[in-house]
Design a protein around this motif. Structure first.
Motif, PDB file in Angstrom:
ATOM      1  N   LYS A  19       0.821  -1.207   0.000  1.00 33.93           N
ATOM      2  CA  LYS A  19       0.000   0.000   0.000  1.00 33.93           C
ATOM      3  C   LYS A  19       0.858   1.262   0.000  1.00 33.93           C
ATOM      4  O   LYS A  19       0.643   2.190  -0.788  1.00 33.93           O
ATOM      5  CB  LYS A  19      -0.922   0.003   1.222  1.00 33.93           C
ATOM      6  CG  LYS A  19      -2.024  -1.046   1.180  1.00 33.93           C
ATOM      7  CD  LYS A  19      -2.779  -1.077   2.499  1.00 33.93           C
ATOM      8  CE  LYS A  19      -3.860  -2.145   2.496  1.00 33.93           C
ATOM      9  NZ  LYS A  19      -4.531  -2.245   3.808  1.00 33.93           N
ATOM     10  N   ILE A  20       1.833   1.304   0.908  1.00 37.37           N
ATOM     11  CA  ILE A  20       2.690   2.491   1.000  1.00 37.37           C
ATOM     12  C   ILE A  20       3.517   2.649  -0.264  1.00 37.37           C
ATOM     13  O   ILE A  20       3.675   3.749  -0.801  1.00 37.37           O
ATOM     14  CB  ILE A  20       3.598   2.402   2.240  1.00 37.37           C
ATOM     15  CG1 ILE A  20       2.751   2.386   3.523  1.00 37.37           C
ATOM     16  CG2 ILE A  20       4.564   3.584   2.284  1.00 37.37           C
ATOM     17  CD1 ILE A  20       3.560   2.138   4.779  1.00 37.37           C
ATOM     18  N   ASP A  21       4.039   1.533  -0.760  1.00 33.54           N
ATOM     19  CA  ASP A  21       4.890   1.571  -1.942  1.00 33.54           C
ATOM     20  C   ASP A  21       4.136   2.086  -3.162  1.00 33.54           C
ATOM     21  O   ASP A  21       4.640   2.891  -3.940  1.00 33.54           O
ATOM     22  CB  ASP A  21       5.439   0.169  -2.209  1.00 33.54           C
ATOM     23  CG  ASP A  21       6.634   0.174  -3.147  1.00 33.54           C
ATOM     24  OD1 ASP A  21       7.497   1.045  -2.996  1.00 33.54           O
ATOM     25  OD2 ASP A  21       6.676  -0.686  -4.042  1.00 33.54           O
ATOM     26  N   GLU A  22       2.898   1.633  -3.331  1.00 32.72           N
ATOM     27  CA  GLU A  22       2.092   2.056  -4.475  1.00 32.72           C
ATOM     28  C   GLU A  22       1.829   3.561  -4.436  1.00 32.72           C
ATOM     29  O   GLU A  22       1.914   4.255  -5.454  1.00 32.72           O
ATOM     30  CB  GLU A  22       0.773   1.289  -4.491  1.00 32.72           C
ATOM     31  CG  GLU A  22      -0.066   1.543  -5.736  1.00 32.72           C
ATOM     32  CD  GLU A  22      -1.320   0.698  -5.784  1.00 32.72           C
ATOM     33  OE1 GLU A  22      -1.918   0.598  -6.868  1.00 32.72           O
ATOM     34  OE2 GLU A  22      -1.710   0.135  -4.734  1.00 32.72           O
ATOM     35  N   VAL A  23       1.552   4.072  -3.244  1.00 31.43           N
ATOM     36  CA  VAL A  23       1.296   5.504  -3.120  1.00 31.43           C
ATOM     37  C   VAL A  23       2.576   6.307  -3.323  1.00 31.43           C
ATOM     38  O   VAL A  23       2.553   7.374  -3.961  1.00 31.43           O
ATOM     39  CB  VAL A  23       0.655   5.824  -1.752  1.00 31.43           C
ATOM     40  CG1 VAL A  23       0.557   7.337  -1.554  1.00 31.43           C
ATOM     41  CG2 VAL A  23      -0.724   5.188  -1.658  1.00 31.43           C
ATOM     42  N   MET A  24       3.698   5.823  -2.814  1.00 28.66           N
ATOM     43  CA  MET A  24       4.971   6.524  -3.033  1.00 28.66           C
ATOM     44  C   MET A  24       5.289   6.613  -4.522  1.00 28.66           C
ATOM     45  O   MET A  24       5.762   7.646  -5.008  1.00 28.66           O
ATOM     46  CB  MET A  24       6.107   5.826  -2.282  1.00 28.66           C
ATOM     47  CG  MET A  24       6.110   6.088  -0.793  1.00 28.66           C
ATOM     48  SD  MET A  24       7.510   5.274   0.000  1.00 28.66           S
ATOM     49  CE  MET A  24       7.597   6.223   1.523  1.00 28.66           C
ATOM     50  N   GLN A  29      -7.262  12.152   0.679  1.00 31.93           N
ATOM     51  CA  GLN A  29      -8.359  11.294   0.232  1.00 31.93           C
ATOM     52  C   GLN A  29      -7.990  10.568  -1.061  1.00 31.93           C
ATOM     53  O   GLN A  29      -8.259   9.363  -1.219  1.00 31.93           O
ATOM     54  CB  GLN A  29      -9.622  12.140   0.021  1.00 31.93           C
ATOM     55  CG  GLN A  29     -10.263  12.655   1.302  1.00 31.93           C
ATOM     56  CD  GLN A  29      -9.483  13.796   1.969  1.00 31.93           C
ATOM     57  OE1 GLN A  29      -8.619  14.425   1.343  1.00 31.93           O
ATOM     58  NE2 GLN A  29      -9.780  14.048   3.225  1.00 31.93           N
ATOM     59  N   GLU A  30      -7.370  11.274  -1.988  1.00 28.12           N
ATOM     60  CA  GLU A  30      -6.976  10.676  -3.262  1.00 28.12           C
ATOM     61  C   GLU A  30      -5.945   9.567  -3.053  1.00 28.12           C
ATOM     62  O   GLU A  30      -6.053   8.468  -3.628  1.00 28.12           O
ATOM     63  CB  GLU A  30      -6.392  11.764  -4.160  1.00 28.12           C
ATOM     64  CG  GLU A  30      -5.765  11.259  -5.446  1.00 28.12           C
ATOM     65  CD  GLU A  30      -4.959  12.338  -6.166  1.00 28.12           C
ATOM     66  OE1 GLU A  30      -4.550  12.089  -7.307  1.00 28.12           O
ATOM     67  OE2 GLU A  30      -4.746  13.420  -5.570  1.00 28.12           O
ATOM     68  N   LEU A  31      -4.940   9.838  -2.205  1.00 27.41           N
ATOM     69  CA  LEU A  31      -3.864   8.865  -2.003  1.00 27.41           C
ATOM     70  C   LEU A  31      -4.345   7.659  -1.201  1.00 27.41           C
ATOM     71  O   LEU A  31      -3.935   6.524  -1.470  1.00 27.41           O
ATOM     72  CB  LEU A  31      -2.683   9.546  -1.314  1.00 27.41           C
ATOM     73  CG  LEU A  31      -2.065  10.705  -2.104  1.00 27.41           C
ATOM     74  CD1 LEU A  31      -0.957  11.380  -1.312  1.00 27.41           C
ATOM     75  CD2 LEU A  31      -1.525  10.219  -3.452  1.00 27.41           C
ATOM     76  N   ALA A  32      -5.227   7.892  -0.234  1.00 29.41           N
ATOM     77  CA  ALA A  32      -5.781   6.771   0.528  1.00 29.41           C
ATOM     78  C   ALA A  32      -6.634   5.879  -0.373  1.00 29.41           C
ATOM     79  O   ALA A  32      -6.647   4.649  -0.215  1.00 29.41           O
ATOM     80  CB  ALA A  32      -6.607   7.298   1.694  1.00 29.41           C
ATOM     81  N   CYS A  38      -6.542   1.892  -1.151  1.00 29.29           N
ATOM     82  CA  CYS A  38      -7.758   1.142  -0.798  1.00 29.29           C
ATOM     83  C   CYS A  38      -7.957   1.032   0.714  1.00 29.29           C
ATOM     84  O   CYS A  38      -8.355  -0.024   1.246  1.00 29.29           O
ATOM     85  CB  CYS A  38      -7.737  -0.262  -1.425  1.00 29.29           C
ATOM     86  SG  CYS A  38      -7.635  -0.245  -3.228  1.00 29.29           S
ATOM     87  N   VAL A  39      -7.640   2.114   1.426  1.00 27.68           N
ATOM     88  CA  VAL A  39      -7.849   2.170   2.868  1.00 27.68           C
ATOM     89  C   VAL A  39      -8.448   3.536   3.201  1.00 27.68           C
ATOM     90  O   VAL A  39      -8.479   4.437   2.368  1.00 27.68           O
ATOM     91  CB  VAL A  39      -6.540   1.957   3.656  1.00 27.68           C
ATOM     92  CG1 VAL A  39      -5.995   0.557   3.429  1.00 27.68           C
ATOM     93  CG2 VAL A  39      -5.500   3.012   3.283  1.00 27.68           C
ATOM     94  N   SER A  40      -8.864   3.701   4.440  1.00 23.31           N
ATOM     95  CA  SER A  40      -9.417   4.982   4.865  1.00 23.31           C
ATOM     96  C   SER A  40      -8.304   6.019   4.977  1.00 23.31           C
ATOM     97  O   SER A  40      -7.143   5.668   5.219  1.00 23.31           O
ATOM     98  CB  SER A  40     -10.109   4.838   6.219  1.00 23.31           C
ATOM     99  OG  SER A  40      -9.147   4.667   7.246  1.00 23.31           O
ATOM    100  N   PRO A  41      -8.618   7.301   4.811  1.00 22.29           N
ATOM    101  CA  PRO A  41      -7.601   8.347   4.967  1.00 22.29           C
ATOM    102  C   PRO A  41      -6.905   8.297   6.333  1.00 22.29           C
ATOM    103  O   PRO A  41      -5.692   8.461   6.420  1.00 22.29           O
ATOM    104  CB  PRO A  41      -8.398   9.641   4.780  1.00 22.29           C
ATOM    105  CG  PRO A  41      -9.532   9.259   3.887  1.00 22.29           C
ATOM    106  CD  PRO A  41      -9.901   7.865   4.321  1.00 22.29           C
TER     107      PRO A  41
END
Length: 301
Positions: A198-203, A217-220, A224-227
């Motif tokens: 999850k963290i890697d995909e957002v980074m 909100q966009e990055l969460a 696929c998790v809550s902000p």
């Protein structure tokens, strides 16, 4: 990546590498500073280990001031403002390792490696940024840092793997040979592979969209998790808030553009996602210790 920058009596030589997408970075900077030219207090999203190769002066880290001489080693977190302070006639040749937390917990997928970051995130009552000069392990750590510098310079086969092993050995030595951390066997600190993904995909997304307006909100949603949950796990394993991380990555990108392009500073600010020259100048100065105009005038290429 090898770069030389000369700013009057501030001389910088950098070595380092990142993943192809710009994440999980590690770099070494050999900084030569001579009074009266010094950086202002600054902070950055990377963790830092600092070895004084020669010279003398003082190291201001947060509210602490330490004398420094050749052979001294300092441990600096990614939220701690710091600067070297020199008096008339003094100089320092200072070798630093800067690395992102994800270089350890992401680079080869060993989730247990996050425990090596306890010296930054799980400090005990006896912690000191300055490794004890009388401890024989300090000389051993210094030798490992110098060995890492040579690996960066010569880039032998498997040099990236060698760099990671050297960093792990350095951090393990600090954990085991100095009474600086709280003893912890809390497995809850370990990353799950699901959280790593999850963290890697957002980074990755952040690194490719620094010029965009980015929201929690966009990055969460990407993860696929809550902000609230994403904000919590991001800070837990990176040591900084999500938006502090984004700001510092934008400044990193701005530095790259200043060095490699003729674009105006306002154009660079816009490309890096800053909505005004004021916010750009403030962030750049806070993180680097130099104004962007001064950086371009004295150090840009």
């Amino acid at each position: 990546m090898d770069k030389d920058v000369f700013i009057e009596d501030i001389q910088l030589r950098s070595h380092g590498f990142t993943r192809e997408n710009g994440g999980a970075a590690i770099m070494m900077d050999d900084n030569f500073l001579r009074w009266p030219n010094m950086f202002d207090a600054h902070s950055h999203h990377m963790l830092e280990l600092s070895l004084v190769k020669s010279g003398s002066g003082s190291y201001e880290i947060g509210k602490h001031m330490y004398d420094l001489v050749a052979g001294d080693i300092f441990v600096i977190g990614n939220t701690e403002a710091h600067r070297i302070v020199l008096r008339k006639g003094q100089y320092v040749d200072n070798l630093t390792i800067h690395f992102e937390t994800s270089f350890l917990w992401n680079f080869y997928g060993q989730t247990e490696d996050i425990q090596l970051l306890d010296v930054f995130f799980n400090r005990g009552a006896n912690f000191s940024h300055h490794l004890d000069r009388a401890n024989p392990s300090t000389k051993e750590v210094a030798d490992l840092i110098l060995k890492m510098e040579q690996v960066f310079i010569t880039q032998p086969p498997y040099y990236k793997l060698r760099v990671k092993i050297l960093l792990e050995t350095i951090l393990c030595s600090i954990l085991c040979n100095y009474d600086y951390c709280e003893a912890s066997h809390n497995s809850a600190r370990l990353l799950s592979h699901k959280d790593i993904y999850k963290i890697d995909e957002v980074m990755d997304y952040i690194n490719f969209h620094l010029g965009n307006h980015l929201t929690l909100q966009e990055l969460a949603k990407i993860a696929c998790v809550s902000p609230a949950y994403f904000s919590s796990i991001f800070k837990r394993y990176n040591g900084v808030t999500l938006f502090e991380y984004i700001t510092q990555k934008r400044v990193d990108y701005a530095i790259q553009l200043i060095k490699t392009s003729n674009k105006s500073l306002m154009e660079i600010a816009t490309l890096c996602g800053f909505n005004s020259s004021t916010s750009f100048n403030k962030a750049f100065s806070r993180i680097t210790g130099l104004a962007p105009s001064y950086y371009r005038k004295k150090g840009g290429t």
